[in-house]
Design a protein around this motif. Sequence first.
Motif, PDB file in Angstrom:
ATOM      1  N   VAL A   2     -26.850 -45.222  20.761  1.00 55.95           N
ATOM      2  CA  VAL A   2     -26.791 -45.796  22.007  1.00 55.95           C
ATOM      3  C   VAL A   2     -25.344 -45.844  22.321  1.00 55.95           C
ATOM      4  N   GLN A   3     -25.115 -45.287  23.625  1.00 54.33           N
ATOM      5  CA  GLN A   3     -23.835 -45.631  24.225  1.00 54.33           C
ATOM      6  C   GLN A   3     -23.739 -45.952  25.637  1.00 54.33           C
ATOM      7  N   LEU A   4     -22.567 -46.272  26.204  1.00 57.50           N
ATOM      8  CA  LEU A   4     -22.479 -46.687  27.478  1.00 57.50           C
ATOM      9  C   LEU A   4     -21.327 -45.986  28.185  1.00 57.50           C
ATOM     10  N   VAL A   5     -21.664 -45.100  29.094  1.00 54.68           N
ATOM     11  CA  VAL A   5     -20.704 -44.320  29.997  1.00 54.68           C
ATOM     12  C   VAL A   5     -20.286 -44.633  31.277  1.00 54.68           C
ATOM     13  N   GLU A   6     -19.249 -45.021  31.511  1.00 46.92           N
ATOM     14  CA  GLU A   6     -18.725 -45.557  32.653  1.00 46.92           C
ATOM     15  C   GLU A   6     -18.283 -44.317  33.625  1.00 46.92           C
ATOM     16  N   SER A   7     -18.225 -44.584  34.910  1.00 42.29           N
ATOM     17  CA  SER A   7     -17.736 -43.629  35.728  1.00 42.29           C
ATOM     18  C   SER A   7     -17.492 -44.342  36.902  1.00 42.29           C
ATOM     19  N   TYR A  94     -14.916 -52.726  32.223  1.00 44.23           N
ATOM     20  CA  TYR A  94     -15.588 -52.551  31.333  1.00 44.23           C
ATOM     21  C   TYR A  94     -17.221 -53.067  31.737  1.00 44.23           C
ATOM     22  N   CYS A  95     -17.958 -52.131  31.210  1.00 41.89           N
ATOM     23  CA  CYS A  95     -19.240 -52.582  31.459  1.00 41.89           C
ATOM     24  C   CYS A  95     -19.927 -52.905  29.819  1.00 41.89           C
ATOM     25  N   GLY A 114     -18.670 -50.357  27.445  1.00 44.37           N
ATOM     26  CA  GLY A 114     -18.495 -48.990  27.897  1.00 44.37           C
ATOM     27  C   GLY A 114     -16.809 -48.714  27.371  1.00 44.37           C
ATOM     28  N   GLN A 115     -16.335 -47.509  27.665  1.00 45.80           N
ATOM     29  CA  GLN A 115     -15.174 -47.168  27.224  1.00 45.80           C
ATOM     30  C   GLN A 115     -14.032 -47.730  28.279  1.00 45.80           C
ATOM     31  N   GLY A 116     -14.340 -48.241  29.361  1.00 44.60           N
ATOM     32  CA  GLY A 116     -13.371 -48.750  30.302  1.00 44.60           C
ATOM     33  C   GLY A 116     -13.002 -47.725  31.465  1.00 44.60           C
ATOM     34  N   THR A 117     -12.736 -48.189  32.579  1.00 40.49           N
ATOM     35  CA  THR A 117     -12.338 -47.209  33.729  1.00 40.49           C
ATOM     36  C   THR A 117     -11.181 -47.911  34.589  1.00 40.49           C
ATOM     37  N   GLN A 118     -10.472 -47.322  34.785  1.00 39.84           N
ATOM     38  CA  GLN A 118      -9.170 -47.854  35.568  1.00 39.84           C
ATOM     39  C   GLN A 118      -9.325 -48.106  37.008  1.00 39.84           C
ATOM     40  N   VAL A 119      -9.171 -49.103  37.514  1.00 38.40           N
ATOM     41  CA  VAL A 119      -9.243 -49.374  38.828  1.00 38.40           C
ATOM     42  C   VAL A 119      -8.101 -49.902  39.446  1.00 38.40           C
TER      43      VAL A 119
END
Length: 123
Positions: A2-7, A94-95, A114-119
Amino acid sequence: QVQLVESGGGLVQAGGSLRLSCAASGSIFSINAMGWYRQTPGKQREVVAAITSGGTTTYADSVKGRFTLSRDNAKNTFYLQMNSLKFDDTAVYYCNAQIRYDRGGLLYTQNYWGQGTQVTVSS
């Protein structure tokens, strides 16, 4: 596995909008509680929005009325719609989800990030 992928992160001007997505993959039986967090350098990770396993949604005071958390159960994906963005919303987002998954015919529950996404919001 299982993994979470952010976008969906990126650079936006103040007052603009972004939508973050968090897609869960793997042998998922169900996604229970889920949420979005954010972190800036030198500060602790803070919750932005969350849905409990009972379906109650809560928001940080700083984002109420501007951010909306939603989910698409059929796609095992949840979202964070961010409107009227402010400079102070700049962070890594992060989710997080509590996922019940199948492994070898047995069900397990585990918390995932999740891996994190920059805003980045420019003023």
